[in-house]
Motif scaffolding. Structure first.
Motif, PDB file in Angstrom:
ATOM      1  N   VAL A   1       0.869  -1.182   0.000  1.00 51.05           N
ATOM      2  CA  VAL A   1       0.000   0.000   0.000  1.00 51.05           C
ATOM      3  C   VAL A   1       0.902   1.228   0.000  1.00 51.05           C
ATOM      4  O   VAL A   1       1.772   1.363   0.863  1.00 51.05           O
ATOM      5  N   VAL A   2       0.694   2.123  -0.971  1.00 52.21           N
ATOM      6  CA  VAL A   2       1.562   3.287  -1.125  1.00 52.21           C
ATOM      7  C   VAL A   2       0.724   4.560  -1.115  1.00 52.21           C
ATOM      8  O   VAL A   2      -0.213   4.695  -1.916  1.00 52.21           O
ATOM      9  N   GLU A   3       1.046   5.464  -0.202  1.00 50.39           N
ATOM     10  CA  GLU A   3       0.388   6.784  -0.223  1.00 50.39           C
ATOM     11  C   GLU A   3       0.916   7.572  -1.416  1.00 50.39           C
ATOM     12  O   GLU A   3       2.132   7.623  -1.654  1.00 50.39           O
ATOM     13  N   THR A   4       0.004   8.196  -2.146  1.00 52.80           N
ATOM     14  CA  THR A   4       0.405   8.868  -3.371  1.00 52.80           C
ATOM     15  C   THR A   4      -0.600   9.942  -3.742  1.00 52.80           C
ATOM     16  O   THR A   4      -1.630  10.103  -3.074  1.00 52.80           O
ATOM     17  N   SER A   5      -0.327  10.647  -4.806  1.00 49.78           N
ATOM     18  CA  SER A   5      -1.267  11.609  -5.375  1.00 49.78           C
ATOM     19  C   SER A   5      -2.028  10.926  -6.513  1.00 49.78           C
ATOM     20  O   SER A   5      -1.548   9.923  -7.072  1.00 49.78           O
ATOM     21  N   PRO A   6      -3.180  11.450  -6.890  1.00 49.14           N
ATOM     22  CA  PRO A   6      -3.891  10.865  -8.032  1.00 49.14           C
ATOM     23  C   PRO A   6      -3.046  10.859  -9.303  1.00 49.14           C
ATOM     24  O   PRO A   6      -3.132   9.931 -10.110  1.00 49.14           O
ATOM     25  N   GLN A   7      -2.235  11.891  -9.472  1.00 49.19           N
ATOM     26  CA  GLN A   7      -1.422  12.003 -10.679  1.00 49.19           C
ATOM     27  C   GLN A   7      -0.423  10.863 -10.815  1.00 49.19           C
ATOM     28  O   GLN A   7      -0.030  10.499 -11.932  1.00 49.19           O
ATOM     29  N   ASP A   8       0.025  10.289  -9.694  1.00 49.85           N
ATOM     30  CA  ASP A   8       1.023   9.217  -9.731  1.00 49.85           C
ATOM     31  C   ASP A   8       0.416   7.832  -9.570  1.00 49.85           C
ATOM     32  O   ASP A   8       1.142   6.829  -9.581  1.00 49.85           O
ATOM     33  N   ALA A   9      -0.895   7.760  -9.431  1.00 57.46           N
ATOM     34  CA  ALA A   9      -1.541   6.485  -9.106  1.00 57.46           C
ATOM     35  C   ALA A   9      -1.383   5.448 -10.211  1.00 57.46           C
ATOM     36  O   ALA A   9      -1.166   4.261  -9.936  1.00 57.46           O
ATOM     37  N   VAL A  10      -1.506   5.877 -11.469  1.00 60.38           N
ATOM     38  CA  VAL A  10      -1.441   4.912 -12.573  1.00 60.38           C
ATOM     39  C   VAL A  10      -0.098   4.204 -12.593  1.00 60.38           C
ATOM     40  O   VAL A  10      -0.014   2.986 -12.793  1.00 60.38           O
TER      41      VAL A  10
ATOM     42  N   PHE B   1      -0.039   1.573  -9.702  1.00 59.57           N
ATOM     43  CA  PHE B   1      -1.120   0.599  -9.604  1.00 59.57           C
ATOM     44  C   PHE B   1      -0.681  -0.837  -9.876  1.00 59.57           C
ATOM     45  O   PHE B   1      -1.169  -1.773  -9.240  1.00 59.57           O
ATOM     46  N   ALA B   2       0.234  -1.041 -10.801  1.00 59.01           N
ATOM     47  CA  ALA B   2       0.628  -2.400 -11.159  1.00 59.01           C
ATOM     48  C   ALA B   2       1.338  -3.117 -10.010  1.00 59.01           C
ATOM     49  O   ALA B   2       1.246  -4.348  -9.887  1.00 59.01           O
ATOM     50  N   ARG B   3       2.025  -2.380  -9.134  1.00 55.85           N
ATOM     51  CA  ARG B   3       2.824  -3.020  -8.094  1.00 55.85           C
ATOM     52  C   ARG B   3       2.279  -2.806  -6.681  1.00 55.85           C
ATOM     53  O   ARG B   3       2.660  -3.524  -5.751  1.00 55.85           O
ATOM     54  N   ALA B   4       1.427  -1.795  -6.500  1.00 57.14           N
ATOM     55  CA  ALA B   4       0.918  -1.496  -5.157  1.00 57.14           C
ATOM     56  C   ALA B   4      -0.438  -0.826  -5.262  1.00 57.14           C
ATOM     57  O   ALA B   4      -0.781  -0.239  -6.298  1.00 57.14           O
ATOM     58  N   LEU B   5      -1.214  -0.918  -4.190  1.00 57.61           N
ATOM     59  CA  LEU B   5      -2.499  -0.222  -4.143  1.00 57.61           C
ATOM     60  C   LEU B   5      -2.246   1.238  -3.810  1.00 57.61           C
ATOM     61  O   LEU B   5      -1.758   1.563  -2.715  1.00 57.61           O
ATOM     62  N   PRO B   6      -2.549   2.162  -4.718  1.00 68.07           N
ATOM     63  CA  PRO B   6      -2.331   3.572  -4.439  1.00 68.07           C
ATOM     64  C   PRO B   6      -3.424   4.117  -3.513  1.00 68.07           C
ATOM     65  O   PRO B   6      -4.608   3.854  -3.728  1.00 68.07           O
ATOM     66  N   VAL B   7      -3.022   4.867  -2.506  1.00 68.84           N
ATOM     67  CA  VAL B   7      -3.964   5.461  -1.566  1.00 68.84           C
ATOM     68  C   VAL B   7      -3.667   6.948  -1.445  1.00 68.84           C
ATOM     69  O   VAL B   7      -2.540   7.334  -1.113  1.00 68.84           O
ATOM     70  N   ALA B   8      -4.673   7.768  -1.735  1.00 65.97           N
ATOM     71  CA  ALA B   8      -4.550   9.215  -1.558  1.00 65.97           C
ATOM     72  C   ALA B   8      -5.125   9.566  -0.188  1.00 65.97           C
ATOM     73  O   ALA B   8      -6.316   9.358   0.058  1.00 65.97           O
ATOM     74  N   PRO B   9      -4.301  10.071   0.725  1.00 62.58           N
ATOM     75  CA  PRO B   9      -4.784  10.324   2.087  1.00 62.58           C
ATOM     76  C   PRO B   9      -5.704  11.537   2.156  1.00 62.58           C
ATOM     77  O   PRO B   9      -5.587  12.470   1.360  1.00 62.58           O
ATOM     78  N   THR B  10      -6.605  11.512   3.110  1.00 63.19           N
ATOM     79  CA  THR B  10      -7.508  12.640   3.346  1.00 63.19           C
ATOM     80  C   THR B  10      -7.102  13.445   4.577  1.00 63.19           C
ATOM     81  O   THR B  10      -7.629  14.537   4.803  1.00 63.19           O
ATOM     82  N   GLY B  11      -6.212  12.874   5.391  1.00 62.52           N
ATOM     83  CA  GLY B  11      -5.868  13.514   6.656  1.00 62.52           C
ATOM     84  C   GLY B  11      -6.721  13.033   7.809  1.00 62.52           C
ATOM     85  O   GLY B  11      -6.498  13.410   8.957  1.00 62.52           O
ATOM     86  N   HIS B  12      -7.708  12.176   7.514  1.00 57.13           N
ATOM     87  CA  HIS B  12      -8.566  11.617   8.561  1.00 57.13           C
ATOM     88  C   HIS B  12      -8.216  10.145   8.760  1.00 57.13           C
ATOM     89  O   HIS B  12      -8.323   9.347   7.830  1.00 57.13           O
ATOM     90  N   THR B  13      -7.812   9.791   9.954  1.00 56.44           N
ATOM     91  CA  THR B  13      -7.572   8.384  10.256  1.00 56.44           C
ATOM     92  C   THR B  13      -8.897   7.681  10.509  1.00 56.44           C
ATOM     93  O   THR B  13      -9.906   8.324  10.814  1.00 56.44           O
ATOM     94  N   ALA B  14      -8.868   6.371  10.369  1.00 50.19           N
ATOM     95  CA  ALA B  14     -10.063   5.570  10.633  1.00 50.19           C
ATOM     96  C   ALA B  14      -9.645   4.410  11.520  1.00 50.19           C
ATOM     97  O   ALA B  14      -8.884   3.542  11.098  1.00 50.19           O
TER      98      ALA B  14
END
Length: 336
Positions: free
Chosen positions: A58-67, A70-83
């Protein structure tokens, strides 16, 4: 030019949204899925993957870098809110984690860094505890889409390869649904359906089957006057506008295999008239599509399933279908 990735919301963090997101990403190659990124808490996904026994980067990233990721890790764009909620047991963090994820997804599509919004299921009761004032996802998305004070009318379609349906009235008691049904409401709904099926589903001339309200479409008025007084005038007006519409049709003969081949979408008068047949025929592959918005939105056609969250039993088929359909609609929309 490559299509921008899909923005996938976290949904209710303590539901099955994280489970089916992980399962969908793991099937990305086998199912040839379009690139997507999740908007939410990366640590939540890591914890859920560990609970499920899945090895996933799982990799934190921006939408621009997600593509590119995607092939090697699940891209996650953080919101600043933990769950921090555990599976099946949402806590106070769930509401704002879900709300901000939706807001960010819409903002990303408006900014052109995402091609469509795909939403994981939310738990409205949890959101209400944080002051959420909307009946559900759809109404919130319509407000976020408002432009110059004008809020678009959202229309719910449940789509599958087998059947597509649209209820004219949705989450209303049956008595109120009948009282609220008007010729103008049928017309407004059908026009939105036709426009989006043309521009976002690539159908040049969508064919509509318009269901009657009463048994046997009123049986020439002997089983109710509404079909002749309300539904038939809407069908006649649609035909005058050049729309391929038939009806009012008896709903009990609209959904068998031969009948389904004669239309592209069934316009039904109330919730169960539409959703019973599509959920019978395509329970695991149905997609909830919101028409009438200035952006594309799809969603799995199921809820949060708190009882199986974190167990590994959640079926990702509906989410996979929602991702596929969102990408297809984005391509058609770009080409129209």
């Amino acid at each position: 030019m490559h299509q921008a990735p899909l923005a996938l919301t976290i949904g209710e963090p303590s539901g099955i949204g994280p489970d089916i997101t992980i399962a969908a990403w793991l099937k990305r190659n086998a199912d040839n899925l379009p690139p997507f990124y999740l908007i939410g808490d990366a640590d939540l996904i890591r914890r859920r993957a560990a609970l499920l026994g899945e090895r996933i980067d799982v990799v934190e990233t921006s939408p621009q870098d997600a593509v590119g990721i995607f092939a090697r890790a699940l891209p996650v764009a953080p919101t600043g809110h933990t769950a921090t909620g555990t599976p099946g047991k949402p806590d106070a963090t769930s509401a704002w984690a879900a709300i901000t994820s939706i807001e960010q997804a819409v903002a990303d599509v408006k900014a052109g860094v995402a091609s469509a919004v795909v939403t994981n299921p939310i738990a409205k009761s949890v959101l209400y505890s944080a002051g959420f004032k909307h009946p559900g996802h759809t109404e919130f998305l319509a407000e976020l889409a408002a432009n110059g004070g004008r809020t678009p009318k959202p229309v719910m379609m449940i789509w599958s390869e087998t059947l597509a349906v649209v209820p004219v009235t949705i989450h209303l008691p049956l008595r109120q649904a009948i009282a609220d049904l008007t010729t103008d409401l049928i017309l407004e709904t059908a026009r939105i359906v036709v426009a989006d099926m043309k521009h976002r589903l690539g159908l040049r001339a969508p064919r509509l089957a318009i269901a009657g309200l009463n048994p046997h479409a009123g049986e020439d008025g002997t089983l109710g006057k509404e079909d002749g007084a309300i539904v038939a005038p809407a069908v006649e007006q649609l035909r005058r506008e050049g729309i391929d519409a038939r009806g009012p049709l008896p709903a009990d003969t609209m959904f068998h295999e031969a009948a389904r081949k004669t239309y592209d979408c069934a316009i039904c008068m109330y919730h169960d008239q539409a959703l019973i047949p599509v959920k019978t025929l395509a329970f695991d592959s149905g997609v909830n599509v919101t028409l009438g918005l200035p952006f594309i939105r799809t969603s799995p056609d199921h809820g949060t399933a708190f009882d199986i969250a974190g167990t590994g039993r959640a079926n990702p088929s509906s989410l996979i279908a929602a991702l596929r359909l969102a990408a297809r609609m984005a391509r058609a929309n770009a080409a129209s």
